[in-house]
Design a protein around this motif. Sequence first.
Motif, PDB file in Angstrom:
ATOM      1  N   TYR A  19     -16.891 -26.990  21.392  1.00 33.58           N
ATOM      2  CA  TYR A  19     -15.839 -27.831  21.977  1.00 33.58           C
ATOM      3  C   TYR A  19     -16.269 -28.386  23.331  1.00 33.58           C
ATOM      4  O   TYR A  19     -16.016 -29.535  23.650  1.00 33.58           O
ATOM      5  CB  TYR A  19     -14.545 -27.039  22.127  1.00 33.58           C
ATOM      6  CG  TYR A  19     -13.727 -26.956  20.859  1.00 33.58           C
ATOM      7  CD1 TYR A  19     -13.467 -28.092  20.092  1.00 33.58           C
ATOM      8  CD2 TYR A  19     -13.166 -25.750  20.431  1.00 33.58           C
ATOM      9  CE1 TYR A  19     -12.690 -28.017  18.937  1.00 33.58           C
ATOM     10  CE2 TYR A  19     -12.390 -25.675  19.276  1.00 33.58           C
ATOM     11  CZ  TYR A  19     -12.158 -26.806  18.535  1.00 33.58           C
ATOM     12  OH  TYR A  19     -11.397 -26.743  17.400  1.00 33.58           O
ATOM     13  N   GLN A  24     -16.217 -32.278  23.840  1.00 31.16           N
ATOM     14  CA  GLN A  24     -15.216 -32.788  24.770  1.00 31.16           C
ATOM     15  C   GLN A  24     -15.891 -33.560  25.908  1.00 31.16           C
ATOM     16  O   GLN A  24     -15.438 -34.628  26.282  1.00 31.16           O
ATOM     17  CB  GLN A  24     -14.371 -31.635  25.329  1.00 31.16           C
ATOM     18  CG  GLN A  24     -13.403 -31.036  24.315  1.00 31.16           C
ATOM     19  CD  GLN A  24     -12.174 -31.910  24.064  1.00 31.16           C
ATOM     20  OE1 GLN A  24     -11.459 -32.276  24.990  1.00 31.16           O
ATOM     21  NE2 GLN A  24     -11.928 -32.261  22.816  1.00 31.16           N
ATOM     22  N   HIS A  25     -16.978 -33.028  26.409  1.00 30.40           N
ATOM     23  CA  HIS A  25     -17.647 -33.702  27.522  1.00 30.40           C
ATOM     24  C   HIS A  25     -18.341 -34.981  27.097  1.00 30.40           C
ATOM     25  O   HIS A  25     -18.186 -36.024  27.706  1.00 30.40           O
ATOM     26  CB  HIS A  25     -18.682 -32.770  28.168  1.00 30.40           C
ATOM     27  CG  HIS A  25     -18.067 -31.893  29.191  1.00 30.40           C
ATOM     28  ND1 HIS A  25     -18.165 -30.526  29.152  1.00 30.40           N
ATOM     29  CD2 HIS A  25     -17.306 -32.179  30.264  1.00 30.40           C
ATOM     30  CE1 HIS A  25     -17.489 -30.012  30.169  1.00 30.40           C
ATOM     31  NE2 HIS A  25     -16.962 -30.991  30.852  1.00 30.40           N
ATOM     32  N   TYR A  72     -16.063 -37.938  26.022  1.00 24.08           N
ATOM     33  CA  TYR A  72     -15.066 -38.418  26.980  1.00 24.08           C
ATOM     34  C   TYR A  72     -15.492 -39.745  27.613  1.00 24.08           C
ATOM     35  O   TYR A  72     -16.581 -39.857  28.175  1.00 24.08           O
ATOM     36  CB  TYR A  72     -14.798 -37.381  28.071  1.00 24.08           C
ATOM     37  CG  TYR A  72     -13.566 -37.712  28.872  1.00 24.08           C
ATOM     38  CD1 TYR A  72     -12.300 -37.502  28.347  1.00 24.08           C
ATOM     39  CD2 TYR A  72     -13.654 -38.280  30.137  1.00 24.08           C
ATOM     40  CE1 TYR A  72     -11.163 -37.838  29.054  1.00 24.08           C
ATOM     41  CE2 TYR A  72     -12.521 -38.623  30.862  1.00 24.08           C
ATOM     42  CZ  TYR A  72     -11.276 -38.396  30.308  1.00 24.08           C
ATOM     43  OH  TYR A  72     -10.144 -38.740  31.009  1.00 24.08           O
ATOM     44  N   ASN A 115     -12.527 -38.085  19.953  1.00 27.85           N
ATOM     45  CA  ASN A 115     -12.652 -36.970  19.009  1.00 27.85           C
ATOM     46  C   ASN A 115     -11.503 -36.943  18.012  1.00 27.85           C
ATOM     47  O   ASN A 115     -10.367 -37.245  18.363  1.00 27.85           O
ATOM     48  CB  ASN A 115     -12.620 -35.639  19.771  1.00 27.85           C
ATOM     49  CG  ASN A 115     -13.956 -35.316  20.409  1.00 27.85           C
ATOM     50  OD1 ASN A 115     -14.976 -35.282  19.734  1.00 27.85           O
ATOM     51  ND2 ASN A 115     -13.954 -35.090  21.719  1.00 27.85           N
ATOM     52  N   GLN A 136      -6.456 -30.277  23.430  1.00 26.51           N
ATOM     53  CA  GLN A 136      -7.732 -30.891  23.816  1.00 26.51           C
ATOM     54  C   GLN A 136      -7.620 -32.420  23.736  1.00 26.51           C
ATOM     55  O   GLN A 136      -6.624 -32.972  23.298  1.00 26.51           O
ATOM     56  CB  GLN A 136      -8.841 -30.385  22.899  1.00 26.51           C
ATOM     57  CG  GLN A 136      -9.117 -28.904  23.088  1.00 26.51           C
ATOM     58  CD  GLN A 136     -10.356 -28.448  22.352  1.00 26.51           C
ATOM     59  OE1 GLN A 136     -11.343 -29.162  22.266  1.00 26.51           O
ATOM     60  NE2 GLN A 136     -10.309 -27.229  21.824  1.00 26.51           N
ATOM     61  N   CYS A 137      -8.716 -33.065  24.137  1.00 23.34           N
ATOM     62  CA  CYS A 137      -8.747 -34.521  24.144  1.00 23.34           C
ATOM     63  C   CYS A 137      -9.183 -35.019  22.768  1.00 23.34           C
ATOM     64  O   CYS A 137     -10.300 -34.746  22.331  1.00 23.34           O
ATOM     65  CB  CYS A 137      -9.734 -34.992  25.216  1.00 23.34           C
ATOM     66  SG  CYS A 137      -9.736 -36.758  25.431  1.00 23.34           S
ATOM     67  N   ASP A 170      -9.403 -35.299  31.225  1.00 19.24           N
ATOM     68  CA  ASP A 170     -10.764 -34.832  30.926  1.00 19.24           C
ATOM     69  C   ASP A 170     -10.727 -33.328  30.639  1.00 19.24           C
ATOM     70  O   ASP A 170      -9.646 -32.731  30.551  1.00 19.24           O
ATOM     71  CB  ASP A 170     -11.739 -35.198  32.062  1.00 19.24           C
ATOM     72  CG  ASP A 170     -11.379 -34.487  33.354  1.00 19.24           C
ATOM     73  OD1 ASP A 170     -10.438 -33.655  33.353  1.00 19.24           O
ATOM     74  OD2 ASP A 170     -12.031 -34.746  34.380  1.00 19.24           O
ATOM     75  N   PHE A 171     -11.864 -32.710  30.521  1.00 16.61           N
ATOM     76  CA  PHE A 171     -11.915 -31.333  30.037  1.00 16.61           C
ATOM     77  C   PHE A 171     -12.887 -30.524  30.890  1.00 16.61           C
ATOM     78  O   PHE A 171     -14.012 -30.956  31.146  1.00 16.61           O
ATOM     79  CB  PHE A 171     -12.396 -31.353  28.583  1.00 16.61           C
ATOM     80  CG  PHE A 171     -12.556 -30.000  27.941  1.00 16.61           C
ATOM     81  CD1 PHE A 171     -11.522 -29.437  27.199  1.00 16.61           C
ATOM     82  CD2 PHE A 171     -13.759 -29.301  28.044  1.00 16.61           C
ATOM     83  CE1 PHE A 171     -11.674 -28.203  26.581  1.00 16.61           C
ATOM     84  CE2 PHE A 171     -13.922 -28.064  27.437  1.00 16.61           C
ATOM     85  CZ  PHE A 171     -12.872 -27.516  26.702  1.00 16.61           C
ATOM     86  N   ARG A 230      -7.397 -29.623  31.951  1.00 12.88           N
ATOM     87  CA  ARG A 230      -7.460 -31.064  31.748  1.00 12.88           C
ATOM     88  C   ARG A 230      -6.995 -31.711  33.045  1.00 12.88           C
ATOM     89  O   ARG A 230      -6.075 -31.200  33.690  1.00 12.88           O
ATOM     90  CB  ARG A 230      -6.522 -31.483  30.605  1.00 12.88           C
ATOM     91  CG  ARG A 230      -6.626 -30.680  29.306  1.00 12.88           C
ATOM     92  CD  ARG A 230      -7.766 -31.124  28.428  1.00 12.88           C
ATOM     93  NE  ARG A 230      -7.839 -32.547  28.235  1.00 12.88           N
ATOM     94  CZ  ARG A 230      -7.140 -33.250  27.312  1.00 12.88           C
ATOM     95  NH1 ARG A 230      -6.338 -32.612  26.496  1.00 12.88           N
ATOM     96  NH2 ARG A 230      -7.252 -34.566  27.207  1.00 12.88           N
TER      97      ARG A 230
END
Length: 558
Positions: free
Chosen positions: A308, A312-313, A316, A321, A357-358, A481-482, A497
């Motif tokens: 993840y 996620q990074h 972004y 995703n 999450q995003c 963001d994450f 986030r």
Amino acid sequence: MAEITKKWYKEMSVYQIWCRSFCDSNGDGIGDLPGVYSKLDYIQSLGVDGIWFSPIYPTPNCDYGYDISDYKSINPEYGTLDDFKMILDDCHRRGMKVFMDLVVNHTSSEHEWFKESRKSADNPYHDYYFWRKGKGKKPPNNWLSVFEGGAWEYDKNLDEYYLHVFAKGQPDLNMDNPKVREEVKSIMRFWLDMGVDGFREDVITFISKAEGLPDGFPLPIATGIEHYKHGPHLEEYLDEFRAVMKEYDCFAVGEGPQMGLKDAVELCSEGPSQKLDMLISFDHMNCDCFMVDWIKRPFSLRKLKNVYDRWQHEMYGKGWNSLYIENHDHARIIDRYGDVKFRVESGKMLATMYTMQCGTPFIYQGQEIGMTNIEINHLYDYKDVMTFNNYRLFHKLLGYSEKRFCKLASQVSRENARTPVQWSAEKNAGFTTADKAWFNINPNYKEINVEQAEKDPKSILNHYRKLLKFRKENEIVIYGDFKQYYKSSDKLFVYERNYQGQKLLVICSFSADPVRFKAPEGIDLSAGELVINTYDVLDPGENEFSTKPYEARVYLFK
Ligand code: NOJ
């Protein structure tokens, strides 16, 4: 920081329907479209913004709809085109979207094109598929299918073989033939003109095969996959399909088995050369198995967090995703990453863990009430070509008895996710009025069903509703963001986030035992608001506490 663009499909969440097991309206034991129609209030009540239908087209069911014999019609077992249009119109009235499954890597062997193609080598449809001469008495190459032994089937009449990367009844389309691509576009237009809002594109990353179909590296299944998992013309063909999509305000999520993060960034990065809006990836589904679901190993939270973190990074501000933890291709998630002994607790925690999450969350039928795997003790009770293929392999290569195999299948087979939805404690779980449903109903339906979950404010169902509502009302969940904390913990998954000066802190325990949690440096929980919790919390401002079994909390800092 990467710029993030706002798009409607980023803000939605989607409910996936595998129609055969959703709801039967006419008492034949098989789920159908009027059954879906009757549940639209329920679906909307979850707070989702759209429905993705796994294939509902005519099919001989060798892969339950993923073998299509007519792309522009509806499976008579499920209803009619009018039934579908009724759902489509009603969803639109409700402000919900409808997405179809576009399965164009292969057709059914019962499709007219294929029937024509096998008539003679000079038939205009012959080149719609991969027909090849054998090498002496052997098939054209050493490829193995994903589902059924060799990837080539011999046709005596033609003295040629056809390629099927999946089951024998799923011959691969030759996408190199421009006429085939025109057919795909015509299928897309047919549904888009009707008002459908986009597609989930089945194994779309397999559509381009390497020139000359060279031999592959020998594997127990899917030998040759390196020659089509991201073939030479994939981008070009996706561009062509994207051009059709651009004529409409629609979206496409592509399924990409064996696609890594690099491929995802390449295919989904926004801009003029974007091919897909998002990808259905598999990395996060491989944290309790090795490569495929059937090769089990203990669940590793560290692995899951690592996957993840990277996705996620990397995505972004570039692409987007898709977020899912269940669908029709995997066993139920509570049995895999949660704990059936703490079904409700771990079900709610897993729901929190991924929907915060995003990305765009997908929820698979039954997931929202915490349905679990089913124990099946006999091979004859199974239905799926993949289960049978695995039996062949496990029996032949590892000497598994039927009993031992069924025990494994009860843990890992995708059929665990295909048992009928449990609507109530009534006969057949309220799924059908027939004596028998088409597939086994999980005997736990008396305790686990929608009716029961509706009554309980603390049910998994009501937790999903809270999460989706919160997501909708707080842009930070969608666009933030994450950042992860405590990366090396094998019990806690903690992430934050950030968006426009707000902060969200998500704390998830993957343990039945108490775990000591300490707020990360610089974060004071008493300055935030506890917005989502899976247990009553006496003092939400405490910066250090021991978690309850599979506890999840979300704090919002404004
Ligand atoms: C992926 C689908 O999700 C799965 O159910 C199907 O068996 C294969 N593609 C082949 O179409």
